[in-house]
Design a protein around this motif. Sequence first.
Motif, PDB file in Angstrom:
ATOM      1  N   LEU A 125       0.803  -1.235   0.000  1.00  0.00           N
ATOM      2  CA  LEU A 125       0.000   0.000   0.000  1.00  0.00           C
ATOM      3  C   LEU A 125       0.829   1.274   0.000  1.00  0.00           C
ATOM      4  N   PHE A 126       1.995   1.263   0.689  1.00  0.00           N
ATOM      5  CA  PHE A 126       2.692   2.548   0.825  1.00  0.00           C
ATOM      6  C   PHE A 126       3.373   3.031  -0.447  1.00  0.00           C
ATOM      7  N   PHE A 127       3.357   2.202  -1.517  1.00  0.00           N
ATOM      8  CA  PHE A 127       3.879   2.684  -2.802  1.00  0.00           C
ATOM      9  C   PHE A 127       2.808   3.428  -3.585  1.00  0.00           C
ATOM     10  N   TYR A 137      -6.709   2.730  -4.651  1.00  0.00           N
ATOM     11  CA  TYR A 137      -6.139   1.439  -4.220  1.00  0.00           C
ATOM     12  C   TYR A 137      -5.526   1.596  -2.823  1.00  0.00           C
ATOM     13  N   HIS A 138      -4.780   2.688  -2.630  1.00  0.00           N
ATOM     14  CA  HIS A 138      -4.148   2.917  -1.339  1.00  0.00           C
ATOM     15  C   HIS A 138      -5.198   3.052  -0.239  1.00  0.00           C
ATOM     16  N   LEU A 139      -6.240   3.847  -0.538  1.00  0.00           N
ATOM     17  CA  LEU A 139      -7.279   4.095   0.472  1.00  0.00           C
ATOM     18  C   LEU A 139      -7.990   2.811   0.875  1.00  0.00           C
ATOM     19  N   LEU A 184      -6.860  -0.293   0.783  1.00  0.00           N
ATOM     20  CA  LEU A 184      -6.026  -1.138   1.639  1.00  0.00           C
ATOM     21  C   LEU A 184      -5.810  -0.524   3.003  1.00  0.00           C
ATOM     22  N   ARG A 185      -5.648   0.790   2.992  1.00  0.00           N
ATOM     23  CA  ARG A 185      -5.377   1.480   4.246  1.00  0.00           C
ATOM     24  C   ARG A 185      -6.533   1.308   5.235  1.00  0.00           C
ATOM     25  N   LYS A 186      -7.766   1.374   4.691  1.00  0.00           N
ATOM     26  CA  LYS A 186      -8.943   1.191   5.565  1.00  0.00           C
ATOM     27  C   LYS A 186      -8.888  -0.179   6.230  1.00  0.00           C
ATOM     28  N   PHE A 227       7.805  -5.414   7.007  1.00  0.00           N
ATOM     29  CA  PHE A 227       8.931  -4.478   6.869  1.00  0.00           C
ATOM     30  C   PHE A 227       8.697  -3.204   7.665  1.00  0.00           C
ATOM     31  N   ALA A 228       7.445  -2.675   7.547  1.00  0.00           N
ATOM     32  CA  ALA A 228       7.149  -1.404   8.231  1.00  0.00           C
ATOM     33  C   ALA A 228       7.179  -1.582   9.738  1.00  0.00           C
ATOM     34  N   ALA A 229       6.885  -2.829  10.199  1.00  0.00           N
ATOM     35  CA  ALA A 229       6.700  -3.032  11.637  1.00  0.00           C
ATOM     36  C   ALA A 229       7.970  -3.421  12.385  1.00  0.00           C
ATOM     37  N   PHE A 286      13.051  11.266   8.632  1.00  0.00           N
ATOM     38  CA  PHE A 286      12.390  12.034   7.570  1.00  0.00           C
ATOM     39  C   PHE A 286      11.715  11.052   6.634  1.00  0.00           C
ATOM     40  N   THR A 287      10.842  11.572   5.771  1.00  0.00           N
ATOM     41  CA  THR A 287      10.286  10.691   4.762  1.00  0.00           C
ATOM     42  C   THR A 287      10.433  11.344   3.390  1.00  0.00           C
ATOM     43  N   PHE A 288      10.135  10.578   2.337  1.00  0.00           N
ATOM     44  CA  PHE A 288      10.285  11.073   0.961  1.00  0.00           C
ATOM     45  C   PHE A 288       8.938  11.161   0.268  1.00  0.00           C
ATOM     46  N   ARG A 289       8.732  12.232  -0.481  1.00  0.00           N
ATOM     47  CA  ARG A 289       7.635  12.295  -1.442  1.00  0.00           C
ATOM     48  C   ARG A 289       8.226  12.868  -2.729  1.00  0.00           C
ATOM     49  N   GLU A 290       7.413  12.848  -3.821  1.00  0.00           N
ATOM     50  CA  GLU A 290       7.864  13.475  -5.065  1.00  0.00           C
ATOM     51  C   GLU A 290       6.759  14.396  -5.551  1.00  0.00           C
ATOM     52  N   PRO A 338       6.176  11.167  15.277  1.00  0.00           N
ATOM     53  CA  PRO A 338       7.001   9.958  15.155  1.00  0.00           C
ATOM     54  C   PRO A 338       6.376   8.953  14.201  1.00  0.00           C
ATOM     55  N   PHE A 339       5.049   9.028  14.039  1.00  0.00           N
ATOM     56  CA  PHE A 339       4.365   8.089  13.148  1.00  0.00           C
ATOM     57  C   PHE A 339       3.899   8.780  11.867  1.00  0.00           C
ATOM     58  N   GLY A 340       4.520   9.893  11.528  1.00  0.00           N
ATOM     59  CA  GLY A 340       4.144  10.602  10.308  1.00  0.00           C
ATOM     60  C   GLY A 340       2.825  11.329  10.500  1.00  0.00           C
ATOM     61  N   SER A 341       2.208  11.704   9.379  1.00  0.00           N
ATOM     62  CA  SER A 341       0.967  12.473   9.448  1.00  0.00           C
ATOM     63  C   SER A 341       0.240  12.329   8.115  1.00  0.00           C
ATOM     64  N   VAL A 351      -2.358  11.105   5.028  1.00  0.00           N
ATOM     65  CA  VAL A 351      -2.898   9.895   4.393  1.00  0.00           C
ATOM     66  C   VAL A 351      -1.991   8.668   4.518  1.00  0.00           C
ATOM     67  N   HIS A 352      -0.698   8.887   4.770  1.00  0.00           N
ATOM     68  CA  HIS A 352       0.194   7.730   4.910  1.00  0.00           C
ATOM     69  C   HIS A 352       0.673   7.539   6.350  1.00  0.00           C
ATOM     70  N   ALA A 353       0.045   8.240   7.316  1.00  0.00           N
ATOM     71  CA  ALA A 353       0.490   8.117   8.715  1.00  0.00           C
ATOM     72  C   ALA A 353       0.411   6.656   9.142  1.00  0.00           C
ATOM     73  N   CYS A 354       1.251   6.299  10.111  1.00  0.00           N
ATOM     74  CA  CYS A 354       1.414   4.889  10.481  1.00  0.00           C
ATOM     75  C   CYS A 354       0.134   4.283  11.074  1.00  0.00           C
ATOM     76  N   PRO A 355      -0.423   3.250  10.421  1.00  0.00           N
ATOM     77  CA  PRO A 355      -1.605   2.595  10.999  1.00  0.00           C
ATOM     78  C   PRO A 355      -1.232   1.639  12.136  1.00  0.00           C
ATOM     79  N   GLY A 356       0.098   1.389  12.321  1.00  0.00           N
ATOM     80  CA  GLY A 356       0.526   0.431  13.352  1.00  0.00           C
ATOM     81  C   GLY A 356       0.920   1.118  14.647  1.00  0.00           C
TER      82      GLY A 356
END
Length: 465
Positions: free
Chosen positions: A114-116, A121-123, A125-127, A275-277, A348-352, A406-409, A411-416
Amino acid sequence: MEKYGLVFYVFILVLSVFSYIVSATRNKKHKLPPGSMGWPYIGETLQLYSQDPNIFFSDRHTRYGEIFKSRMLGYPCVMLASPEAARFVLVTHANLFKPTYPKSKEDLIGPAALFFHQGDYHLRLRKVVQRCLSPEAIRNFVADIEDIAVSALDSWADGQVVNTFHEMKKFSFEVGILAIFGHLEDHHKEELKRNYCIVEKGYNSFPTSFPGSSYSNALKARKMLSKILCKIISERKEKKTAENGLLSCFLSSPNENGISLTENQIADNIIGVLFAAQDTTASALIWIIKYLHDNLKLLESVKAEQKAICRQLNVEETRHLTWRNTREMPITHKVVLETLRKSSIISFTFREAVEDVEYKGYLIPKGWKVMPLFRNIHQNPDFFSDPHKFDPSRFEKAPKPNTFMPFGSGVHACPGNELAKLEMLIITHHLITKFRWEVVGPESGIQYGPFPVPIHGLPARFWRQ
Ligand code: HEM
């Protein structure tokens, strides 16, 4: 013929001049952020890797302010070090910035993770992931996580020197497996573990498919993982047993058109979640041990809080910690939050940028990488006084909005995040009340692999009290 060639040439020339004028006008209206792009192609990559990355970023933050440009690993980047800028990229204008990962990493995890992705599709899976990792869902895991924590601690508490990071990784892997599969047969678990370790090694190595290289071994192991996962999935479908965990949620989540996820999509997302966990949680756990070790007074007050819970469990004759117990650990909870702030595992995180974007009069050109710098925000004295001090009491007051990520913010903030905090509370309870420990080797120093952890993985000896 020659005439047409000349006309074509003039046409190209006019087009180039025109696009130069358009881009010059655009760049005049909105200039690029300050900062140095370093050497051609490599940019400032050498400077980043030859020093502590925190110093690299904080130096530039001091020199140029909250937004600055650079070039890393061949990519032009804009770094953002203020809460407003991070919110702009991750929350309010998230549609203008897509997630971006090197292709070599995408191939190893699986392109359907999902995080790619962005959008529907992302939404979707994220739900599913959010629902399965919500407090309501994970409260059912407390007893199992406790069993995993106790047996992990028992396995290394014989006074031998252990690499605390490696041990914590084993613990967070087991909890990841639990959250994904519920109960899983040992032979499947062992096979998954063996192949996952090879994939992980390749993930952090140079991506060459030369036979025998870590990366090519990892690609092979990744194929094996898919096979094992497909086998588990078909067994689950056959048995139709109701297990807790993400896999069951994936299997029972057709979209609004009744279309189910494919086995490959499920497999990629299972590997993605593992991997994320794993390393993130293990890194945070080892910092808790380090900070408590370095702050004896704090250690004593956490111990008093946890011993009180033990007494309560004795009175109630409850063998296991309950979800309610984990909600009644105010001091330990603040230690967890301060650990997440101070260690800033995801620095930090990456976006484009998917199009030219203007932010505060600056241009972020389409295709440039954008990096919200969580650590710089967590270490800014305007938001956290005396930021280098480990002081859990600062969390008696809620941090200012968007300063603690620490868990981002967005639409991609950490669900875990709730699961990660639960793991930390449970293992800290057992560590503090039943064990003592001694750090062996250097007391300071950080290594990045890629997350920051105490040097050499914090070698230590543990004993049962
Ligand atoms: C201390 C432990 C953890 C930390 C510090 C952490 C941090 C983060 C951060 C900062 C992000 C956002 C990345 C971005 O915006 O690019 C993220 C995303 C994610 N995390 Fe965590 N995480 C932790 C534990 C976990 C656990 C235990 C799980 C699952 C069991 C998990 C699953 C995920 C997933 C699936 C995403 C991607 C979400 C999306 O793209 O929508 N994380 N994590």
